[in-house]
Motif scaffolding. Structure first.
Motif, PDB file in Angstrom:
ATOM      1  N   LEU A 110       0.840  -1.240  -0.008  1.00 46.57           N
ATOM      2  CA  LEU A 110       0.037  -0.095  -0.065  1.00 46.57           C
ATOM      3  C   LEU A 110       0.976   1.123  -0.195  1.00 46.57           C
ATOM      4  CD1 LEU A 110      -2.860  -0.577   2.722  1.00 46.57           C
ATOM      5  CD2 LEU A 110      -2.984   0.005   0.057  1.00 46.57           C
ATOM      6  N   VAL A 111       0.662   2.148  -0.805  1.00 42.98           N
ATOM      7  CA  VAL A 111       1.171   3.357  -0.922  1.00 42.98           C
ATOM      8  C   VAL A 111       0.362   4.668  -0.450  1.00 42.98           C
ATOM      9  CG1 VAL A 111       2.510   4.723  -2.404  1.00 42.98           C
ATOM     10  CG2 VAL A 111       2.868   2.604  -2.569  1.00 42.98           C
ATOM     11  N   ARG A 112       1.021   5.640  -0.216  1.00 44.09           N
ATOM     12  CA  ARG A 112       0.209   6.923   0.068  1.00 44.09           C
ATOM     13  C   ARG A 112       0.098   7.808  -1.090  1.00 44.09           C
ATOM     14  NH1 ARG A 112      -1.164  11.207   3.989  1.00 44.09           N
ATOM     15  NH2 ARG A 112      -2.696  12.202   2.975  1.00 44.09           N
ATOM     16  N   PRO A 113      -0.561   7.800  -2.101  1.00 45.88           N
ATOM     17  CA  PRO A 113      -0.576   8.541  -3.283  1.00 45.88           C
ATOM     18  C   PRO A 113      -0.976   9.861  -3.054  1.00 45.88           C
ATOM     19  CG  PRO A 113      -2.406   7.100  -3.547  1.00 45.88           C
ATOM     20  CD  PRO A 113      -1.779   6.953  -2.181  1.00 45.88           C
ATOM     21  N   LEU A 114      -0.029  11.077  -3.192  1.00 48.90           N
ATOM     22  CA  LEU A 114      -0.333  12.565  -3.263  1.00 48.90           C
ATOM     23  C   LEU A 114      -0.041  13.269  -4.583  1.00 48.90           C
ATOM     24  CD1 LEU A 114       1.013  13.390   0.265  1.00 48.90           C
ATOM     25  CD2 LEU A 114      -1.318  13.123  -0.349  1.00 48.90           C
TER      26      LEU A 114
END
Length: 471
Positions: A424-428
């Motif tokens: 899981l990545v935190r996309p911004l």
């Protein structure tokens, strides 16, 4: 209407379909767009253990963002779960208006031991937004009591994020945060983002720091120190892209605040409780001693909603010496000083002090160096970070540092590929944020970075094939 599932023990596909339908019909998600508001079902997680979560399809994923910067002690920590249950059976709630509880008192004393000298009082809230709101309302109240009702302006920064309540959200300086939302813009002055990566061409980092400090000095001169009540800053801008300011920047900004009787509020909602290797990072990492420190997230490792603001005792002493002993700080929350939350926070503090802080410091260099190697990829403009928080910023080309156009949402593309591979990545927008549980091992860091590298490579292939990027 679909039948409401009574348990999660039925056929997996049927349960998933039912829950998806119920979410679309009844659940309003945070930060929705109007095109899907009130009719959206986001990816569901069903379990977690250590640094991993399991999604609705049974796929095991490394929890790269640690929930929302918060699951510091890792998922399924039995000690935290047992304390939560035990305290709920002992005392599940008390009204903070006219009673108190032992966990909140003990936690307050222990937090004061970790905070900078003199920052020794705590007001508990339910999260980061309400912690920032409390700090700002206290500043307003204090200036009213002191006979300075005009000293209410708040200085924040472009790129910063401080919450979702009305006043805290007014401080935010991220792109798109204010496009469709109202704010108390008349109370806020925003300074430049202290991002060394995007400093003016030809300017050294040292000169950039001088520019930022001089900008604040000019704002004080133009607006008047008698009108500015507080300066608020995340020591490391978290949701703005893990912006680490130039060396000495925060100390110099604090010096300006002290010379002009402006309260310095360190927003440590993300950086506290081990993310940078210490309970509070202000003094230990950056050498500053704020007047107030806001916190949340990692204080309970996300196991219970709790936040707070540490306040320097001298500010209360000044109020007690005023001519308005009848003045009331008419501010409170039903769940302030919640006994269950404070009990969980105490056990979480035990875990941090018992070796997790030391572990976080021990693995942070490997974490940063491993991610920094991703700058070899042509899509990556910069990898930056501190402790166990980092950001991979993607750019259209390195020469101009231009971000990829927003409609590509390259961060989401990378996240989709990474989820297929187990991360899981935190996309911004055009950035990917990584802030895993502090329990992560060196080997798990290598796994995480390997998956992220492959996710970026696959995204480059997609963009090239679609004619959206030339590399």
């Amino acid at each position: 209407m679909a039948a409401i599932p009574k348990t999660a023990n039925g056929p997996a596909d049927e349960a998933a379909d039912d829950l998806t339908l119920l979410a679309e019909r009844h659940l309003v998600q945070p930060w929705p767009v109007s095109g899907s508001i009130g009719a959206e079902a986001r990816g569901r997680l069903d379990a977690g253990e250590g640094i991993y979560v399991t999604d609705a399809s049974g796929r095991r994923l490394i929890d790269g963002p640690a929930g929302m910067w918060c699951v510091n002690a890792g998922h399924r920590n039995r000690e935290l779960a047992e304390v939560m249950a035990s305290q709920a059976m002992e005392l599940s709630y008390n009204s903070p208006w006219y009673t108190t509880n032992a966990p909140s008192v003990i936690l307050s004393a222990r937090l004061a031991e970790h905070a900078p000298d003199g920052v020794d009082h705590v007001f508990y809230t339910t999260g980061g937004s309400s912690a920032v709101e409390t700090a700002l309302r206290f500043m307003q109240f204090a200036n009213n009591v002191k006979g300075r009702p005009e000293k209410k302006l708040i200085v924040s920064r472009q790129g910063g994020y401080h919450g979702s309540t009305y006043l805290s959200a007014s401080l935010n300086g991220r792109p798109r945060d204010h496009d469709w939302m109202d704010s108390a813009s008349d109370l806020v002055v925003k300074l430049s983002c202290p991002d060394p990566f995007r400093r003016p061409d030809g300017m050294s980092v040292e000169a950039f720091c001088d520019f930022l400090v001089e900008e604040f000095r000019q704002v004080i001169e133009e607006k008047g120190a008698d009108r500015i009540g507080a300066f608020i800053a995340e020591p490391v801008m978290a949701s703005g892209g893990v912006i680490v300011p130039p060396p000495g920047y925060l100390r110099r900004m604090q010096d300006l605040c002290r010379r002009n009787d402006i309260l310095f509020i360190a927003d440590e909602v993300v950086t506290a409780f081990g993310r940078l290797g210490h309970v509070f990072a202000s003094k230990e990492v950056f050498g500053i001693e704020p007047d107030m420190i806001t916190f949340a997230k990692g204080v309970t490792s996300g196991y219970f909603p709790l936040g707070g603001v540490m306040i320097a005792g001298r500010l209360f002493e000044e109020l007690r010496r005023s001519n308005h002993s009848e003045a009331m700080f008419a501010h409170g929350l039903t769940y302030s000083s919640h006994p269950v939350g404070c009990a969980v926070a105490l056990k979480n503090l035990d875990i941090l002090e018992g070796g997790l802080l030391a572990h976080a410091r021990a693995v942070s260099d490997h974490f940063q160096q491993s991610l920094k190697a991703l700058e070899e990829l042509p899509l990556v403009g910069e990898v930056r970070g501190l402790g166990l928080m980092a950001c991979v910023e993607c750019v259209a080309d390195r020469a101009s540092k231009n971000p990829l156009t927003l409609d590509l949402e390259v961060g989401k593309r990378i996240d989709r590929h990474c989820q297929e591979l187990g991360l899981l990545v935190r996309p911004l927008i055009h950035m990917c944020v990584m802030s895993p549980p502090l329990t992560i091992s060196l080997e798990q860091i290598d796994d995480m970075v390997s998956i992220l590298r492959r996710g970026i490579e696959l995204t480059m292939d997609d963009l090239t094939r679609e004619g959206l990027w030339k590399g």
